[in-house]
Design an enzyme around this catalytic site. Structure first.
Site, PDB file in Angstrom:
ATOM      1  CG  ASP A 112       2.879   0.509   7.828  1.00 20.10           C
ATOM      2  OD1 ASP A 112       2.446   0.016   6.773  1.00 20.10           O
ATOM      3  OD2 ASP A 112       2.198   0.627   8.857  1.00 20.10           O
ATOM      4  CG  ASP A 163       1.863  -3.670   5.601  1.00 19.98           C
ATOM      5  OD1 ASP A 163       2.628  -2.816   6.090  1.00 19.98           O
ATOM      6  OD2 ASP A 163       0.667  -3.437   5.338  1.00 19.98           O
ATOM      7  CG  HIS A 191      -0.434   0.084   2.539  1.00 14.60           C
ATOM      8  ND1 HIS A 191      -0.219   1.284   3.184  1.00 14.60           N
ATOM      9  CD2 HIS A 191      -0.071  -0.877   3.419  1.00 14.60           C
ATOM     10  CE1 HIS A 191       0.251   1.064   4.401  1.00 14.60           C
ATOM     11  NE2 HIS A 191       0.364  -0.247   4.567  1.00 14.60           N
ATOM     12  CG  HIS A 217       1.319   2.736  12.718  1.00 18.09           C
ATOM     13  ND1 HIS A 217      -0.043   2.614  12.829  1.00 18.09           N
ATOM     14  CD2 HIS A 217       1.633   2.204  11.510  1.00 18.09           C
ATOM     15  CE1 HIS A 217      -0.532   2.025  11.750  1.00 18.09           C
ATOM     16  NE2 HIS A 217       0.478   1.760  10.935  1.00 18.09           N
ATOM     17  CD  GLU A 270      -2.814  -1.459   5.619  1.00 22.68           C
ATOM     18  OE1 GLU A 270      -2.810  -2.436   6.393  1.00 22.68           O
ATOM     19  OE2 GLU A 270      -2.350  -0.336   5.949  1.00 22.68           O
ATOM     20  CD  GLU A 271      -1.251   2.770   7.531  1.00 20.46           C
ATOM     21  OE1 GLU A 271      -1.895   2.388   8.535  1.00 20.46           O
ATOM     22  OE2 GLU A 271      -0.054   2.490   7.357  1.00 20.46           O
TER      23      GLU A 271
END
Length: 384
Positions: free
Chosen positions: A189, A244, A72, A324, A223-224
């Protein structure tokens, strides 16, 4: 086939390029243009959905039973919740991440009129003013605000700049590529996963690798926020591998080196047969790897299944520290994943029945159910 050669200079260059393009979920047009242009340079046929997901196709010997590799392009970010009386901006996050990691970040604010630079600051940012209160204020998105680097001293002056509720805020990645192979940045990410996909495609093109079926390299853009690959798989795709991040943290088995193969995440186990095929490919080709299970994690694979796709799914990951947040990975993991991706793309079809949406039981898979063999070198339990 032997493990393919991966152009790590290309992989690194693509990751640097992707990180340089802001792409919080909902503001991904620029990065979609970039990846589409790069696919064109590689000579890969591709299409773009209405909203911007990219479907690239590496042509195999046949279309039925196609495979998908998914990563993504979208990242975490924020949107403007409110223009405050002091001219600063209250935020709500895009995706799930802590305001603790937002404090001090440099940002770009995208308005209808153009962009502005700024910083995310805690409400009590000055130790000279608030003394020990700078250390005791709560951690929450309501406790931070954007200071715009422009004349914005009250609500009216900020509105005069063209700032509106709902404007996007992109967080600077601040990447560092170290000589020892470590990479430290925000938004690894999943821009690292996208760079892996591009490097795998380049290796396949350079080596003229033949695949038994079409392989769809898909780049999703939501995706997030959970929807990801929910509506991008074509009907003839029967298996899907997501690339991922895998969290390296206490209680996890992921590593910043080699490939981490996920056995399950918060929505349940990944496909038994596809997962073990990836493990076997890694083992037979000398790719260091480990298995892991994630409690608080979901990927494009989950959104595809929730969207109604009846496909086998798996997840291969690069170990990432402080996911994150301000993340760290290693080039060794990215190269390992690129090799594994090419090996998977070129591997033989083992479950031919999967080309049929519905079929009889003949040819259906089986899982081990007999007692495990006892090995003579297993030590006996101590005598009591």
């Amino acid at each position: 086939m032997p493990a393919p050669a991966i152009d790590t200079d290309y992989l690194k260059a693509q990751l640097e390029a992707l990180l340089s393009i802001p792409s919080p979920t909902g503001y991904t047009d620029t990065i979609v243009h970039y990846v589409s242009e790069e696919l064109g340079r590689l000579g890969i046929d591709h299409s773009v959905t209405r909203r911007g997901a990219i479907l690239a196709c590496y042509r195999g010997h046949r279309q039925d039973g196609a495979r998908a590799v998914v990563a993504h392009l979208d990242t975490l970010g924020a949107t403007v919740k409110r223009i405050k009386d002091n001219g600063r901006l209250e935020l709500v996050p895009i995706g799930h991440w802590s305001s603790r990691f937002a404090e001090g970040a440099r940002v770009t604010l995208f308005t209808d009129e153009g962009s502005f630079r700024g910083s995310i600051l805690p409400l009590k940012a000055s130790g000279h003013t608030f003394n020990e209160e700078v250390d005791t204020q709560p951690v929450a998105w309501s406790q931070v605000e954007v200071r715009i680097d422009a004349d914005s001293y009250d609500r009216k002056s900020t509105e005069a700049l063209g700032v509106h509720v709902g404007d996007f805020v992109a967080i600077d990645p601040q990447p560092e590529f170290l000589d020892n192979g470590y990479i430290v940045s925000r938004h690894l990410d999943d821009k690292a996963g996208c760079a892996v996909s591009l490097a795998a495609l380049k290796a396949m093109v350079d080596a003229k690798i033949e695949t038994p079926v079409d392989v769809h390299f898909i780049f999703t853009i939501t995706e997030e926020v959970g929807s990801g690959a929910s509506a991008v798989l074509l009907d003839h795709v029967v298996s899907m591998v997501s690339i991922d991040n895998g969290t390296t943290a206490p209680g996890q088995n992921s590593s910043e080196f080699g490939a981490t193969i996920a056995m399950a995440d918060q929505v349940g186990p990944f496909d038994y047969h596809l997962t073990r095929k990836l493990i076997r490919l890694a083992r037979e080709n000398g790719i260091p790897h480990q298995r892991d299970v994630f409690r608080y994690y979901r990927s494009d694979s989950a959104s595809a299944l929730e969207g109604g796709a009846d496909v086998r799914t798996a997840l291969i990951t690069f170990g990432i520290d402080a996911s994150h947040g301000y993340e760290r990975i290693h080039m060794h993991a990215l190269e390992s994943l690129a090799k594994l991706t090419v090996l998977y793309a070129a591997s033989d079809v083992e479950i031919s029945r999967d080309t049929e949406e519905l079929a009889g039981i003949e040819g259906f898979t089986e899982q081990p159910h007999e007692p495990a063999p006892q090995h003579e070198d297993v030590p006996s339990p101590p005598a009591t």
